[in-house]
Design an enzyme around this catalytic site. Structure first.
Site, mmCIF file in Angstrom:
data_model
loop_
_atom_site.group_PDB
_atom_site.id
_atom_site.type_symbol
_atom_site.label_atom_id
_atom_site.label_comp_id
_atom_site.label_asym_id
_atom_site.label_seq_id
_atom_site.Cartn_x
_atom_site.Cartn_y
_atom_site.Cartn_z
ATOM 1 N N SER A 54 0.843 -1.185 0.000
ATOM 2 C CA SER A 54 0.000 0.000 0.000
ATOM 3 C C SER A 54 0.884 1.244 0.000
ATOM 4 C CB SER A 54 -0.963 -0.033 1.194
ATOM 5 O OG SER A 54 -2.011 0.902 1.026
ATOM 6 N N ASP B 185 -9.129 -4.710 -6.500
ATOM 7 C CA ASP B 185 -8.867 -3.704 -5.470
ATOM 8 C C ASP B 185 -9.759 -2.488 -5.692
ATOM 9 O OD1 ASP B 185 -7.751 -1.911 -3.635
ATOM 10 O OD2 ASP B 185 -5.716 -2.629 -3.977
ATOM 11 N N HIS C 119 -7.647 -5.151 -1.836
ATOM 12 C CA HIS C 119 -6.425 -4.504 -1.340
ATOM 13 C C HIS C 119 -5.673 -5.427 -0.384
ATOM 14 C CE1 HIS C 119 -3.832 -1.114 -1.037
ATOM 15 N NE2 HIS C 119 -4.027 -0.917 0.246
#
Length: 761
Positions: free
Chosen positions: A619, A694, A726
């Site tokens: 991330s 995602d 995600h």
């Protein structure tokens, strides 16, 4: 965006030292292997991600029944670590039993898309199933339990009945006095009598882009606000949010699965684009008497928090401007909707406001409030228009747990004694005396009953996975709820003999600020140099270096011959505003510098192979991986970038603009922070990973970077995961993910001949 390290990767650490480069023993002494170590089974990826969880049973959502006789929690199964059931413990006898079996009651039906997206926003629920949330009735005789998108009412004896007409229910609650249940379905708020009757929609017009009783995307994802309706304490009123996504940009998102592709026209408020239009109304439980709350003349605001005063006489609304530099506390008359500003929180220059849940409205109308106005998060008291600071110092209050007005005590979490430890403290509102209630050497979290007479404390340290106990107001442990000691048949017991310790220390940043690091090494052989798995996150609102238990993955890496290392850079949380504010309009700058300081420190150590430092992040950490290769070529032997943001204009308004400003006003800041334009500068091996469904960091981020890398003939590797969001993980998937990551790093770093790596750097 929150700290994602993917599939539970984090350091398992034993506190041995603190201070720059501090050690407690000769790291390169001849290793000695005990009989227990020699006979210990080897950790494998399959076991790290298998069942039962190596951290032991982990009860969550712990709550005391209103009469205090039962302690309820949701607990994962030994044979299916992602499935949770509802358990109850008798606080008098210590006997415990499963109260609701999710397999017996659940239908196994697939959740609605709205429910899936809500779970994706709440990271604690991602990938889990069964009973994940519940709500006690005020009389303590029943519990509202959602399972597989339907609602059940369970008694203290465990008998449960399905509530008709609740399929697809979102955000279910029992009203404060127990007369009603409420939930959202079909984008309208539904209310029913708790004892009888079918739910009735008390709002109309929900559908299409209009939602009643829900929190809009950025509220769920970035503001930690999960609901869009709030009962008054006396049940006379419900405050209900209405939002309209019509102005929000429509992003075409492909959810690519193993057997097909679904196309979603997702309303996603990317930085610099319009947000949802948010309104707030107050109405009676049957939907009549509706009045609109006056939120001011500027429609481009955030509805940050909504609360009622203890007597229900007023609604309190926190209104935040879009730039997130001003927060107004509004007092609203529920009968008319008219509002007035009680007080205002203003950020400093080149800074922003961090939202908080650390506040309480007192019986006399004063407000106990966490503010960062002196540069650190501390408790203040607002009373009749005047402010009084209650705590101070170069430390941070991280949460307000309870207030006992009768005893004149407030209880809060803070890092007062050590940046790496979160402790529970009692604060005397009259004398200002602060008393620590939990033990040093642990990272603690806590909840309490309404007045702070009993606490549920969950703690862990590097050698002990989370334990939970019941404590009294003095902090004394009354009873274990989950001792979880690593002994006997504990899942981690067979591996404890080979468990490696961790050292903590500091290194200076370029401006002299101390940066905290942690390290786990294999048993070191004198004269031998080891590769480093250098993990990072780097983003704001996250602390990674702590004295806590974070899983077995780091121990597995160490067992494979890696040194595990990470450092918290400037821009991260719990060090004060000046430490955070260094990234203002400058993401991808000081974080990269500080991670390089960590790499430079590693290269001074005689047991580190300076040419074999691999870096990994997910991330924001994935973004950092790319920026670190672009800005500091040759420092890292290879990098793994998981689900990276590569263009901040693709990420949402509330998160991105808080730190970077509005791209329509500061386009140069966005251009400098992006990771796509400099892709051709990457000369070290890169593995790019992304989930193909995602809905948070869109796949576009990775495909945009990949296209630029291909366009400029820049070599890289890529692994995509169909159907994964995600969070890339789950049965089989987690093992595949880490087999892929380590296969890449072994090939490009650990097993690569020294002549082509170490000698070259």
């Amino acid at each position: 965006m929150r700290a994602w390290l993917s599939a539970g990767v984090a350091a398992v650490a034993i506190t041995l030292a603190s201070g720059a480069g501090a050690v407690t023993a000769d790291r390169t002494a001849a290793p000695r292997t005990s009989k227990a170590e020699a006979s210990a089974p080897a950790l494998t990826l399959r076991r790290v991600f298998g069942s039962p969880d190596l951290a032991g049973p982990q009860p969550q959502s712990l709550r005391l029944s209103p009469d205090g006789t039962l302690l309820t929690s949701v607990r994962n199964r030994a044979d299916e670590r992602q499935r949770y059931d509802l358990w109850a413990l008798d606080t008098k006898t210590g006997a415990e039993r499963m109260l609701v079996d999710s397999k017996k009651l659940g239908s196994g039906a697939e959740l609605s898309e709205a429910a899936k997206m809500q779970r994706e926003r709440d990271r604690s629920l991602t990938g889990k199933t069964g009973v994940l949330q519940y709500d006690w009735s005020p009389d303590g005789q029943s519990l509202l339990v959602p399972i597989d998108g339907e609602l059940f009412l369970a008694g203290r004896d465990g008998q449960a009945r399905r509530l008709d007409g609740t399929k697809g229910a979102l955000n279910p609650t029992i009203s404060p006095r127990g007369r009603f249940i409420a939930f959202v379905r079909d984008q309208n708020l539904q209310v029913a009598s708790l004892g009888q009757g079918v739910a009735k929609a008390v709002t109309t017009g929900g559908g299409g882009t209009v939602h009643w009783g829900e929190a809009e995307f950025v509220a769920q994802e970035e503001m930690d606000r999960r609901t869009g309706y709030w009962w008054s304490p006396d049940e006379r009123y419900i405050a209900v949010e209405r939002f309209d996504d019509a102005p929000v940009h429509v992003a075409t998102r492909a959810s690519i699965g193993a057997s097909g592709t679904s196309i979603y026209q997702q309303r996603y408020p990317a930085a610099g684009t319009p947000n949802a239009l948010v309104e707030l109304y107050v109405m009676k439980p049957d939907g009549t008497g509706r009045v609109k709350v006056d939120l001011g003349t500027d429609p481009d605001i955030y509805l940050a928090r909504v609360d009622w005063t203890p007597d229900g006489a007023a609604l309190l609304v926190q209104r935040e401007n879009r730039a997130q530099t001003r927060l107004d506390m509004l007092r609203v008359d529920p009968a008319t909707g008219k509002s007035s500003v009680m007080f205002t929180e203003q950020s400093g220059a080149k800074s922003w406001i961090n939202l908080t849940d650390a506040y309480r409205v007192m019986r006399d109308g004063s407000v106990l409030w966490r503010s960062e106005r002196d540069g650190f998060g501390h408790l203040w008291l607002w009373r009749a228009g005047a402010w009084q600071q209650l705590t101070s110092g170069t430390w941070v209050v991280t949460g307000l747990v309870a207030v006992d007005e009768g005893a004149g005590k407030a209880y809060f979490l803070a890092n007062k004694d050590d940046v790496l430890e979160q402790q529970l403290y009692a604060f005397d509102l009259k004398t200002r005396a602060i008393t620590r209630l939990t033990e040093r050497g642990w990272w603690n979290s806590a909840t309490a009953d309404g007045t702070g007479t009993r606490f549920i404390v969950t703690r862990s340290n590097p050698q002990q996975p989370p334990q939970t106990y019941l404590a009294d107001a003095s902090g004394k442990r009354v009873a274990w709820i989950n001792e979880n000691r690593i002994a006997g048949d504990h899942p981690y017991a067979p591996f404890m003999a080979a468990h490696r310790p961790t050292e903590f220390g500091t290194i200076p940043a370029a401006d002299g600020t101390p940066l905290y690091w942690q390290m786990i090494t294999p048993k070191l052989v004198k004269g031998r140099r080891y590769p480093v798995f250098f993990q990072h996150y780097g983003g704001p609102h996250s602390q990674q270096v702590m004295r806590n238990w974070n899983g077995a993955m780091a121990q597995y890496l160490v067992s494979q011959g890696w040194i595990f290392f990470q450092v918290d850079n400037r821009g991260s949380i719990n060090r004060g505003k000046a430490f955070e504010d260094t990234i203002y309009h400058a993401m991808g700058t000081v974080e990269v510098e500080d991670q390089k300081a960590g790499a430079d420190y590693l290269k001074t150590l005689p047991f580190v192979d300076a040419g074999k430092i691999a870096t990994y992040g997910w991330s924001y950490g994935g973004y950092m991986s790319v920026k670190m290769l672009e800005k500091t070529p040759g420092v890292y032997a290879a990098a793994v970038a998981g689900a990276p943001v590569t263009d901040w204009q693709l990420y949402d308004t509330h998160y991105t603009e808080r730190y970077m400003g509005d791209p329509r006003q500061v386009p140069e800041a966005y251009a400098a922070s992006g990771a796509v334009g400099d892709a051709s500068k990457i000369s070290d091996p890169l593995l790019l990973i992304h989930g193909m469904a995602d809905d948070n960091v869109f796949l576009d981020n990775s495909t945009k970077l990949a296209a630029e890398l291909q366009k400029t003939a820049t070599p890289f590797e890529m692994m995509m995961y169909p159907g994964q969001t995600h969070r890339v993980g789950g049965p089989g998937i987690s093992e595949h993910l880490w087999t892929t990551i380590l296969g890449f790093l072994n090939r490009e770093v650990k097993d690569k001949p020294a002549s082509s790596t170490s000698a070259a750097k």
